[in-house]
Design an enzyme around this catalytic site. Sequence first.
Site, PDB file in Angstrom:
ATOM      1  N   ASP A  34       0.998  -1.169   0.047  1.00  0.00           N
ATOM      2  CA  ASP A  34      -0.041  -0.003   0.097  1.00  0.00           C
ATOM      3  C   ASP A  34       1.024   1.044   0.138  1.00  0.00           C
ATOM      4  OD1 ASP A  34      -2.042   1.994   0.735  1.00  0.00           O
ATOM      5  OD2 ASP A  34      -3.321   0.209   1.459  1.00  0.00           O
ATOM      6  N   SER A 127     -16.538  -2.590  -9.572  1.00  0.00           N
ATOM      7  CA  SER A 127     -17.761  -1.962  -8.814  1.00  0.00           C
ATOM      8  C   SER A 127     -18.931  -2.199  -9.559  1.00  0.00           C
ATOM      9  CB  SER A 127     -17.354  -0.470  -8.697  1.00  0.00           C
ATOM     10  OG  SER A 127     -18.297   0.391  -8.140  1.00  0.00           O
ATOM     11  N   TYR A 151     -14.355   7.774 -12.607  1.00  0.00           N
ATOM     12  CA  TYR A 151     -13.980   6.493 -11.836  1.00  0.00           C
ATOM     13  C   TYR A 151     -14.562   5.210 -12.301  1.00  0.00           C
ATOM     14  CZ  TYR A 151     -14.697   3.190  -7.992  1.00  0.00           C
ATOM     15  OH  TYR A 151     -14.511   2.110  -7.123  1.00  0.00           O
ATOM     16  N   LYS A 155     -12.713   1.684 -13.708  1.00  0.00           N
ATOM     17  CA  LYS A 155     -13.111   0.203 -13.498  1.00  0.00           C
ATOM     18  C   LYS A 155     -13.332  -0.563 -14.798  1.00  0.00           C
ATOM     19  CE  LYS A 155     -11.834   0.411  -9.108  1.00  0.00           C
ATOM     20  NZ  LYS A 155     -11.156  -0.689  -8.584  1.00  0.00           N
ATOM     21  N   ARG A 294     -28.421  14.521  -5.624  1.00  0.00           N
ATOM     22  CA  ARG A 294     -26.897  14.729  -5.913  1.00  0.00           C
ATOM     23  C   ARG A 294     -26.760  14.224  -7.316  1.00  0.00           C
ATOM     24  NH1 ARG A 294     -22.838  11.023  -2.584  1.00  0.00           N
ATOM     25  NH2 ARG A 294     -23.914   9.314  -3.862  1.00  0.00           N
TER      26      ARG A 294
HETATM   27  P1  NAD Z   1      -9.636   2.556   0.156  1.00  0.00           P
HETATM   28  O1  NAD Z   1      -9.281   3.961  -0.344  1.00  0.00           O
HETATM   29  O2  NAD Z   1     -10.119   2.549   1.687  1.00  0.00           O
HETATM   30  O3  NAD Z   1      -8.573   1.700  -0.211  1.00  0.00           O
HETATM   31  C1  NAD Z   1      -7.679   1.550  -1.072  1.00  0.00           C
HETATM   32  C2  NAD Z   1      -6.325   1.382  -0.548  1.00  0.00           C
HETATM   33  O4  NAD Z   1      -5.266   1.560  -1.706  1.00  0.00           O
HETATM   34  C3  NAD Z   1      -5.634   2.721   0.258  1.00  0.00           C
HETATM   35  O5  NAD Z   1      -5.193   1.926   1.493  1.00  0.00           O
HETATM   36  C4  NAD Z   1      -4.849   3.357  -0.747  1.00  0.00           C
HETATM   37  O6  NAD Z   1      -3.835   3.972   0.070  1.00  0.00           O
HETATM   38  C5  NAD Z   1      -4.288   2.255  -1.382  1.00  0.00           C
HETATM   39  N1  NAD Z   1      -3.880   2.914  -2.913  1.00  0.00           N
HETATM   40  C6  NAD Z   1      -4.371   3.538  -3.635  1.00  0.00           C
HETATM   41  N2  NAD Z   1      -3.733   4.141  -4.846  1.00  0.00           N
HETATM   42  C7  NAD Z   1      -2.680   3.147  -4.638  1.00  0.00           C
HETATM   43  C8  NAD Z   1      -1.489   2.849  -5.462  1.00  0.00           C
HETATM   44  N3  NAD Z   1      -1.254   3.429  -6.665  1.00  0.00           N
HETATM   45  N4  NAD Z   1      -0.432   1.811  -4.804  1.00  0.00           N
HETATM   46  C9  NAD Z   1      -0.581   1.333  -3.780  1.00  0.00           C
HETATM   47  N5  NAD Z   1      -1.677   1.489  -2.904  1.00  0.00           N
HETATM   48  C10 NAD Z   1      -2.653   2.388  -3.220  1.00  0.00           C
HETATM   49  O7  NAD Z   1     -11.018   2.212  -0.600  1.00  0.00           O
HETATM   50  P2  NAD Z   1     -11.846   0.633  -0.324  1.00  0.00           P
HETATM   51  O8  NAD Z   1     -13.139   1.325  -0.142  1.00  0.00           O
HETATM   52  O9  NAD Z   1     -11.167  -0.255   0.380  1.00  0.00           O
HETATM   53  O10 NAD Z   1     -11.774   0.395  -1.993  1.00  0.00           O
HETATM   54  C11 NAD Z   1     -10.963  -0.963  -2.355  1.00  0.00           C
HETATM   55  C12 NAD Z   1     -11.486  -1.123  -3.746  1.00  0.00           C
HETATM   56  O11 NAD Z   1     -12.686  -1.677  -3.764  1.00  0.00           O
HETATM   57  C13 NAD Z   1     -11.015  -0.146  -4.670  1.00  0.00           C
HETATM   58  O12 NAD Z   1     -10.381  -0.719  -5.810  1.00  0.00           O
HETATM   59  C14 NAD Z   1     -12.292   0.518  -4.997  1.00  0.00           C
HETATM   60  O13 NAD Z   1     -12.566   1.152  -6.264  1.00  0.00           O
HETATM   61  C15 NAD Z   1     -13.216  -0.793  -4.859  1.00  0.00           C
HETATM   62  N6  NAD Z   1     -14.590  -0.537  -4.520  1.00  0.00           N
HETATM   63  C16 NAD Z   1     -14.985   0.039  -3.360  1.00  0.00           C
HETATM   64  C17 NAD Z   1     -16.369   0.166  -3.091  1.00  0.00           C
HETATM   65  C18 NAD Z   1     -16.552   1.047  -1.856  1.00  0.00           C
HETATM   66  O14 NAD Z   1     -17.603   1.868  -1.733  1.00  0.00           O
HETATM   67  N7  NAD Z   1     -15.609   1.385  -1.028  1.00  0.00           N
HETATM   68  C19 NAD Z   1     -17.386  -0.024  -4.088  1.00  0.00           C
HETATM   69  C20 NAD Z   1     -16.752  -0.689  -5.170  1.00  0.00           C
HETATM   70  C21 NAD Z   1     -15.654  -0.963  -5.317  1.00  0.00           C
HETATM   71  C1  WQD Z   2     -25.673   6.142  -1.024  1.00  0.00           C
HETATM   72  C2  WQD Z   2     -26.916   6.988  -1.092  1.00  0.00           C
HETATM   73  C3  WQD Z   2     -26.706   9.169  -1.816  1.00  0.00           C
HETATM   74  C4  WQD Z   2     -24.342  10.855   1.246  1.00  0.00           C
HETATM   75  C5  WQD Z   2     -20.833   5.112  -4.306  1.00  0.00           C
HETATM   76  C6  WQD Z   2     -20.100   4.942  -5.715  1.00  0.00           C
HETATM   77  C7  WQD Z   2     -19.758   3.586  -6.071  1.00  0.00           C
HETATM   78  C8  WQD Z   2     -19.332   2.684  -5.172  1.00  0.00           C
HETATM   79  C9  WQD Z   2     -20.173   2.823  -3.870  1.00  0.00           C
HETATM   80  C10 WQD Z   2     -17.034   2.564  -5.418  1.00  0.00           C
HETATM   81  C11 WQD Z   2     -27.048   7.683  -2.196  1.00  0.00           C
HETATM   82  C12 WQD Z   2     -27.115   9.318  -0.242  1.00  0.00           C
HETATM   83  C13 WQD Z   2     -24.801   9.962   0.392  1.00  0.00           C
HETATM   84  C14 WQD Z   2     -24.664  11.873   1.954  1.00  0.00           C
HETATM   85  C15 WQD Z   2     -26.849  11.111   1.179  1.00  0.00           C
HETATM   86  N1  WQD Z   2     -17.945   2.983  -4.827  1.00  0.00           N
HETATM   87  N2  WQD Z   2     -26.418  10.078   0.463  1.00  0.00           N
HETATM   88  N3  WQD Z   2     -26.272  12.058   1.823  1.00  0.00           N
HETATM   89  O1  WQD Z   2     -23.369   6.605  -4.553  1.00  0.00           O
HETATM   90  O2  WQD Z   2     -24.558   4.660  -4.167  1.00  0.00           O
HETATM   91  O3  WQD Z   2     -21.957   4.610  -4.519  1.00  0.00           O
HETATM   92  O4  WQD Z   2     -20.131   4.385  -3.308  1.00  0.00           O
HETATM   93  O5  WQD Z   2     -16.988   1.823  -6.320  1.00  0.00           O
HETATM   94  O6  WQD Z   2     -19.236   3.757  -7.375  1.00  0.00           O
HETATM   95  O7  WQD Z   2     -20.853   5.995  -6.741  1.00  0.00           O
HETATM   96  O8  WQD Z   2     -22.990   5.720  -2.463  1.00  0.00           O
HETATM   97  O9  WQD Z   2     -22.835   6.104   0.098  1.00  0.00           O
HETATM   98  O10 WQD Z   2     -22.291   7.857  -1.659  1.00  0.00           O
HETATM   99  O11 WQD Z   2     -24.570   7.024  -1.337  1.00  0.00           O
HETATM  100  O12 WQD Z   2     -28.422  11.391   1.209  1.00  0.00           O
HETATM  101  O13 WQD Z   2     -24.127  12.533   2.633  1.00  0.00           O
HETATM  102  O14 WQD Z   2     -26.721   7.849   0.006  1.00  0.00           O
HETATM  103  O15 WQD Z   2     -27.497  10.283  -2.439  1.00  0.00           O
HETATM  104  O16 WQD Z   2     -28.545   7.758  -2.618  1.00  0.00           O
HETATM  105  P1  WQD Z   2     -23.319   5.387  -4.183  1.00  0.00           P
HETATM  106  P2  WQD Z   2     -23.022   6.450  -1.369  1.00  0.00           P
END
Ligand code: NAD
Ligand code: WQD
Length: 336
Positions: A34, A127, A151, A155, A294
């Site tokens: 990381d 995602s 973003y 992906k 939003r």
């Molecule tokens: P996060 O930001 O908490 O974790 C990502 C980690 O990757 C962090 O620790 C960051 O420091 C590290 N990182 C980023 N760029 C880097 C690089 N170039 N080299 C090395 N380390 C790097 O995010 P998360 O929520 O744990 O997400 C993890 C994965 O899941 C991501 O690929 C994200 O796109 C995907 N994802 C997250 C969500 C969500 O809602 N959290 C939903 C769908 C997909």
């Molecule tokens: C959830 C709901 C907002 C904040 C995002 C990314 C998606 C994935 C998951 C990585 C929505 C509402 C939110 C607030 C609110 N990430 N909301 N007030 O938008 O479904 O998904 O995270 O891959 O790509 O787009 O998640 O948690 O932002 O929002 O009312 O302060 O909550 O409008 O309906 P979202 P979220």
Amino acid sequence: MNGGKILVTGGAGYIGSHTATELLDAGHEVVVFDNFANSSRAAADALQVAANRDVAVVEGDVRDADALRRVFRGHDIRAVCHFAAKKAVAESFEQPLSYHDNNVVGTLRLVEQMAAHGVKTLVFSSSATVYGYPVSVPITENMPLAPINPYGRTKLACERLLGDLALSDAEWRISILRYFNPIGAHCSGLLGDSPQGVPTNLMPYIGAVAAGRLPRLRVFGDDYPTPDGTCIRDYIHVVDLAKGHLKALQWLAAAPGLAIHNLGTGAGHSVFEVARAFEEASGRSVPYDVAPRRPGDTPVLYADPSRAAAELEWRAEHGLRRMCEDAWRHVAASAA
Ligand code: NAD
Ligand code: WQD
């Protein structure tokens, strides 16, 4: 499964740290890699406490071929779970090049080094954002892919890159997991979603309001065509999500090629439902104001997780109440 370690890129982050913990609990050896751009060494330390095991933690960037080379040479890696990425939708509009560089070039450099070192088993964090505005719900893996933000397009670009790689070489075993909305935290309270700055996602924002760090939740729109007017999402406990990675690794051990699975619960909850469940779980109030919609939000999103159930033998186990209880435990522990 055969011996060898699992490299967890982004392993200090929210989902990566939970997955590393589940891997360790299941007896796997783990190397966390990381750059701490959105996490900290403290988070990497916490996961070792949560799992009660020592882990090799390497500070490095997935775009840095030399740093990756050193990891593959220094450790007997047999598979990679690739979480490292930037994930903030709004920021991705402001910094598209940085997102494509970090997420797409990072994935490219990683698979180059995997290939160079004969490591061809990969679980990739995708995602539900790749579906964009879905034509219908529940969302199946075969639905059109049309992300509506930079973003999401990074992906999808990674998915395409991995698809081409699998086509070129039948030795690759690649699992693409499309996560819905991960929330919640490890039951110890040691790990959780601790974004830097003001949270943009719903659950960490609610947690900050309940803890008194932010005054009020802004509910983005209460005039959607849903029962209570707020958007509906498929919230999934992060530990259930983490366990899906173990199932994906098991699947890959028996199935060469590329597989794509949704990881969600198959059920949706509205913003108001989540806020109410959090109030009940925490005993704190979550005051809110209704704000304008939003941009980019779609009214209803939830997964059809039946392919993961049938193929990976994986199902989400925890409900919304448990997600909120565990998230609150982490918020309270972080404030203490
Ligand atoms: P996060 O930001 O908490 O974790 C990502 C980690 O990757 C962090 O620790 C960051 O420091 C590290 N990182 C980023 N760029 C880097 C690089 N170039 N080299 C090395 N380390 C790097 O995010 P998360 O929520 O744990 O997400 C993890 C994965 O899941 C991501 O690929 C994200 O796109 C995907 N994802 C997250 C969500 C969500 O809602 N959290 C939903 C769908 C997909
Ligand atoms: C959830 C709901 C907002 C904040 C995002 C990314 C998606 C994935 C998951 C990585 C929505 C509402 C939110 C607030 C609110 N990430 N909301 N007030 O938008 O479904 O998904 O995270 O891959 O790509 O787009 O998640 O948690 O932002 O929002 O009312 O302060 O909550 O409008 O309906 P979202 P979220």
